[in-house]
Design an enzyme around this catalytic site. Structure first.
Site, PDB file in Angstrom:
ATOM      1  N   CYS A   1       0.738  -1.329  -0.008  1.00 12.57           N
ATOM      2  CA  CYS A   1       0.178  -0.045   0.010  1.00 12.57           C
ATOM      3  C   CYS A   1       0.985   1.299   0.076  1.00 12.57           C
ATOM      4  CB  CYS A   1      -1.170  -0.006   1.260  1.00 12.57           C
ATOM      5  SG  CYS A   1      -2.175  -1.291   0.963  1.00 12.57           S
TER       6      CYS A   1
ATOM      7  N   CYS B   1     -14.104   0.207   7.632  1.00 14.22           N
ATOM      8  CA  CYS B   1     -13.139  -0.256   6.514  1.00 14.22           C
ATOM      9  C   CYS B   1     -12.969   0.852   5.566  1.00 14.22           C
ATOM     10  CB  CYS B   1     -13.546  -1.525   6.048  1.00 14.22           C
ATOM     11  SG  CYS B   1     -13.885  -2.994   7.037  1.00 14.22           S
TER      12      CYS B   1
ATOM     13  N   LYS C   1     -10.527   5.862   4.273  1.00 16.68           N
ATOM     14  CA  LYS C   1     -11.942   5.703   4.669  1.00 16.68           C
ATOM     15  C   LYS C   1     -12.976   6.426   3.666  1.00 16.68           C
ATOM     16  CE  LYS C   1     -15.355   4.392   6.512  1.00 16.68           C
ATOM     17  NZ  LYS C   1     -15.939   4.214   5.252  1.00 16.68           N
TER      18      LYS C   1
ATOM     19  N   HIS D   1      -9.580   3.945  -1.486  1.00 13.21           N
ATOM     20  CA  HIS D   1      -8.152   3.415  -1.417  1.00 13.21           C
ATOM     21  C   HIS D   1      -7.706   2.491  -2.713  1.00 13.21           C
ATOM     22  CE1 HIS D   1      -4.427   1.691  -0.073  1.00 13.21           C
ATOM     23  NE2 HIS D   1      -4.832   0.853   0.504  1.00 13.21           N
TER      24      HIS D   1
END
Lengths: 469, 397
Positions: free
Chosen positions: B85, B211, B338, B342
């Protein structure tokens, strides 16, 4: 005299309430979890049997089952690997008959008599499926037993033996059948079963000069609870005083493992000098005369056997869960596709970490790590390690997560970080658990399971479970 | 060694809207973000001398051609990078170092990810992580990895599951509020504490609102020397420091004394970047903090790891509003992973884009007053084993 030097058993944690199958039916039967099969149950029973024994002394592993997960591939090798046994041993699978476990014992005794082996591990496990709605579905349970056969320090000697081979279609499965078939039960009971069992027991009594009353316990692997009222009359034994409890109400008929499991149950109650008669039925019949020795009191302490495993249970009262675990009821694909692939070469290369669960202990800093690392994660020493078996070590739960995006029969998948007694930490999947009972610090142990069946492989590995018993 | 501080400048950035961009391919996304960056810098594509593409992808084998083919660059070096990431930061770092080394005067960093073509609601298992061919590592999805930290965080600091989930819900509520002020964000709706606490469970104790968004998107930056930057615009930004740390731990081989409530790679990358940038008191000196809130618990742990608050004190600080836009140190003012979403390879550059807007007074409704220093921090992998990537940028003195 050769005989049994140690015993162990395994009954899955889960019991299906028979009421869940059909209203008005009583009792429960032992059912394997979705990640268990005959091989994993045999490993659990074998490890129970090997408690306090020298694993390196085992010269042969015989596996008896009618539900081998592979048609072509030996599973006694998998069991031997998971039990961390020597590699220069004899392995053999005894399959296709409900009588296979006693056939394996006979072969073990013969090997010991011939001097080709000193200690033979016989493990029997089965998980047969009865078609939904049939009496078989009510009767069949899942489980395993293991015996160590030798001629030194036996807890029970096997004194005499009589076998009959009988060609008949009473119970069978074709090679692609899911469910057990049978012919009309009046034919099976009256024309085949009673006849063969009485002939066989009579022959054994004659051979040994014993009478039915000489036996403290008589073990019968009845194909149906309906024969249990007639059998004592036909054999001339007292149903209350002599007949071994068939455990139908709380476990069910566990197929090829049934006779050995009932024998373990009998040995758990036996005292020195007791004689036990075991009749095992399937494509004929094996009858054994067994005498319990004075070693029984001490030598087999700490086994879970039948008693502890039967007492440790969780009830399933939803029939759909059972169907799902058996693959008889399927759900749509998982929301998150599973990653990874299985490679035969990697399975082979990593076999010591996969089957006996060997981590490594760093000789420089004494820290234990899994999976094995070339460079120590703690002190960075390179190639300074010794193998360290984790599969028989207890642990405690450090932290956990419960994933609801996994395949549905498993949801939620519990990832558990386990800290082992004696050191070492491992990320595991926790199985045989009830979500609300999971707490940081709870005691755990390891259990050999099937992670997945994928790409033409059954992929076995160890999971954590809440400590049983 | 002189380090990176004040040696390279950002002169233009572009960032697409993030979200479920079913009508756009990864090529569309790269063309959108890179052309926006070029327009921002009033620059032509042929002025770019080298480019780095950050894309994580479900597989490897993408190469730099992916970006070259989208933009039709003219036989310049284009390199694909991947670092979990932290991939976006990695593209930015490589481009910055190439310019600082004096090899190229202008370089492009682009990050992109197209996650929404898999047909899966969540992220499918990414290649590489902890997967042996023997597959003894049953895939552990990202929410479950970080849920391990959440469970342990609650236990360590004596929070009941209800108290713990409430603390996490406050992070989601804050980031949803910030996302509602951001027209590029994937999610632009406010939520309540009760909604977050009662949301469907994903990986206990993390629910749906714990998530981050699974999104498509792309962001790009043009990096040059301060001398060239001065000729292009007055309000360029200067790179102040980088910190990238790889942790050798993974499931099972993390040393047994690992506590699951801090992430060492993040602590170390913070120290590395702070030292290079000359930051002594992060809570006071940082105005814009974009950190890797892949899950709410990750934001809490990172804020402690990077010294925005003390160990175990995140709850008191979030309750006090410390991390709000108008608070002492604004954390994820653009909605974070959030709510902005992402798209893995793009995320690091998206974070730098927030500094780009905030430090130049262009952040509109979510503008932080007198913002001078911004950090962008990515973390990929799992607690105790992964990559932390961090960059600090500052407004021109």
């Amino acid at each position: 005299m050769a005989g049994i030097t140690s015993y162990g058993a395994y009954v899955p944690l889960w019991r299906l309430s028979r009421e869940a199958i059909m209203k008005g039916v009583r009792g429960e039967k032992a059912i394997r979890n979705y990640d268990e099969d005959s091989t994993t149950m045999a490993v659990a029973a074998a490890i129970d049997c090997l408690k306090g024994q020298k694993r390196e002394a085992v010269d042969a592993v015989f596996f008896a089952t009618t539900t081998s997960p592979y048609k072509e591939k030996q599973m006694s090798t998998t069991i031997a690997a998971a039990c961390d046994l020597r590699r220069d041993i004899t392995t053999c699978d005894f399959t296709s008959s409900l009588r296979s476990a006693t056939s394996a014992i006979k072969a073990a005794l013969d090997a010991i008599k011939a001097g080709s082996a000193k200690e033979v591990l016989v493990a029997a496990a089965d998980c047969r499926i009865g078609a939904p709605g049939t009496e078989f579905e009510q009767n069949f349970g899942d489980g395993a037993a293991a015996l160590l056969i030798s001629d030194k320090d036996v807890v029970a000697s096997i004194d005499a033996w009589h076998s009959i081979s009988n060609e008949a279609h009473d119970y069978w499965r074709l090679d692609d059948d899911t469910f057990v078939r049978s012919w009309e039960d009046r034919f099976v009971f009256n024309a085949v079963y009673y006849d063969i069992v009485t002939q066989n027991v009579t022959a054994l009594l004659k051979k040994t000069n014993l009478a039915p009353k000489d036996f403290a316990r008589v073990i019968i692997t009845a194909p149906s609870p309906r024969v249990l009222s007639d059998i004592p009359k036909k054999l001339g034994i007292d149903p209350k005083a002599q007949m071994q409890n068939p455990l139908y109400d709380i476990m069910g008929n566990t197929g090829a493992a049934y006779g050995l499991m009932l024998l373990v149950a009998a040995l758990e109650e036996a005292k020195a000098g007791d004689k036990i008669l075991l009749n095992n039925y399937g494509n004929g019949s094996d009858s054994l005369a067994i005498t319990v020795t004075d070693k029984i009191a001490k030598k087999v302490e700490g086994r879970r056997g039948l008693k502890t495993h039967l007492a440790s249970k969780k009830i399933i009262d939803d029939y759909r869960i059972y169907l799902q675990w058996r693959g008889l009821l399927t759900f749509e694909a998982t929301p998150t596709p599973p990653g990874g692939f299985i490679s035969a070469s990697a399975l082979y290369r990593d076999r010591s970490q996969i089957y006996p669960l060997h981590g490594r202990k760093c000789k420089s800093c004494n820290n234990i790590h899994f999976p094995p690392q070339r460079v120590c994660p703690t002190c960075k020493a390179k190639d300074q390690y010794e193998d360290w078996r984790l599969s028989d070590r207890k642990g405690t739960l450090f932290t956990f997560a419960a994933d609801y995006l996994c395949q549905r029969r498993e949801a939620p998948r519990v990832t558990a970080i386990v800290d082992f007694e004696g050191g070492g930490r491992m990320a595991t999947i926790m199985t045989d658990r009830v979500l609300d009972e999971i707490k940081i610090g709870m005691p755990l142990e390891m259990s050999f399971r099937k992670l997945a069946t994928q790409d033409g492989f059954h992929n076995y590995f160890w999971k954590s479970i809440p400590l049983r018993g | 060694m002189p380090g990176i501080r004040d040696r390279v400048a950002v002169v233009g950035m572009g960032c697409t809207r993030f979200g479920e961009l079913f009508h756009w391919s990864d090529q569309d996304l790269m063309v959108e973000s890179c052309y926006a960056a070029l327009e921002d810098a009033k620059m032509d594509l042929k002025e770019i001398k080298a480019a780095w593409l950050g894309i994580q992808g479900a597989e490897t084998g993408y190469s730099g051609c992916k970006l070259a083919r989208a933009l039709k660059t003219d036989y310049i070096p284009v390199t694909r990078v991947e670092n979990y990431c932290a991939t976006g930061i990695e593209a930015f770092r490589n481009a910055s170092y190439a310019v600082a080394a004096g090899i190229y005067d202008i370089a492009l960093a682009c990050g992109v990810e197209k996650l929404k073509d898999t047909g899966a609601a969540g992220v499918t298992q990414m290649g590489g992580e902890g997967q042996f061919g023997s597959w003894v590592w049953a895939p552990v999805i990202a929410p479950a990895r970080f849920a391990l930290a959440a469970t342990r965080y609650f236990h360590t600091y004596g929070l009941t599951p209800q108290e713990g989930k409430r603390m996490l819900a406050m992070i989601a509520v804050k980031n949803h509020h910030n996302g509602s002020l951001n027209p590029r964000a994937h999610f632009q709706r406010e939520i309540t504490i009760d909604q977050a606490v009662n949301a469907p469970m994903i990986a206990w104790p993390l629910g749906l609102f714990d998530c981050c968004g699974v999104s498509d998107g792309s962001a790009a930056a043009i990096i040059t020397t301060p001398e060239i930057a001065k000729r292009i615009r007055d309000d360029y930004l200067l790179v102040k420091g980088f910190g990238v740390c790889a942790d050798g731990g993974t499931f099972g081989v993390i040393p047994s004394d690992y506590d699951y409530v801090h992430i060492e790679a993040i602590v170390r990358s913070g120290k590395m970047a702070y030292e290079e940038a000359g930051i002594k008191n992060p809570r006071k000196e940082i105005d814009v903090a974009e950190v890797h809130d892949c899950f709410t618990i990750t934001e809490a742990v990172i804020c402690e790891d990077l010294g925005f608050t003390q160990r175990g004190r995140y709850k008191q600080d979030i309750e006090a509003g410390t991390f709000n836009i108008e608070g002492e140190i604004a954390v994820n003012s653009d909605g974070g992973l959030k709510c902005f979403g992402h798209p893995v390879g793009a995320t690091g550059l998206r974070m730098v884009f927030e500094s780009w807007l905030q430090l130049r007074g262009q952040a509109g409704a979510r503008q932080i007053k007198n913002a001078r220093i911004g950090i962008s921090q990515n973390y990929g992998g799992l607690p105790g084993g992964g990559i932390s990537g961090m960059v600090i940028v500052g407004a021109r003195d």
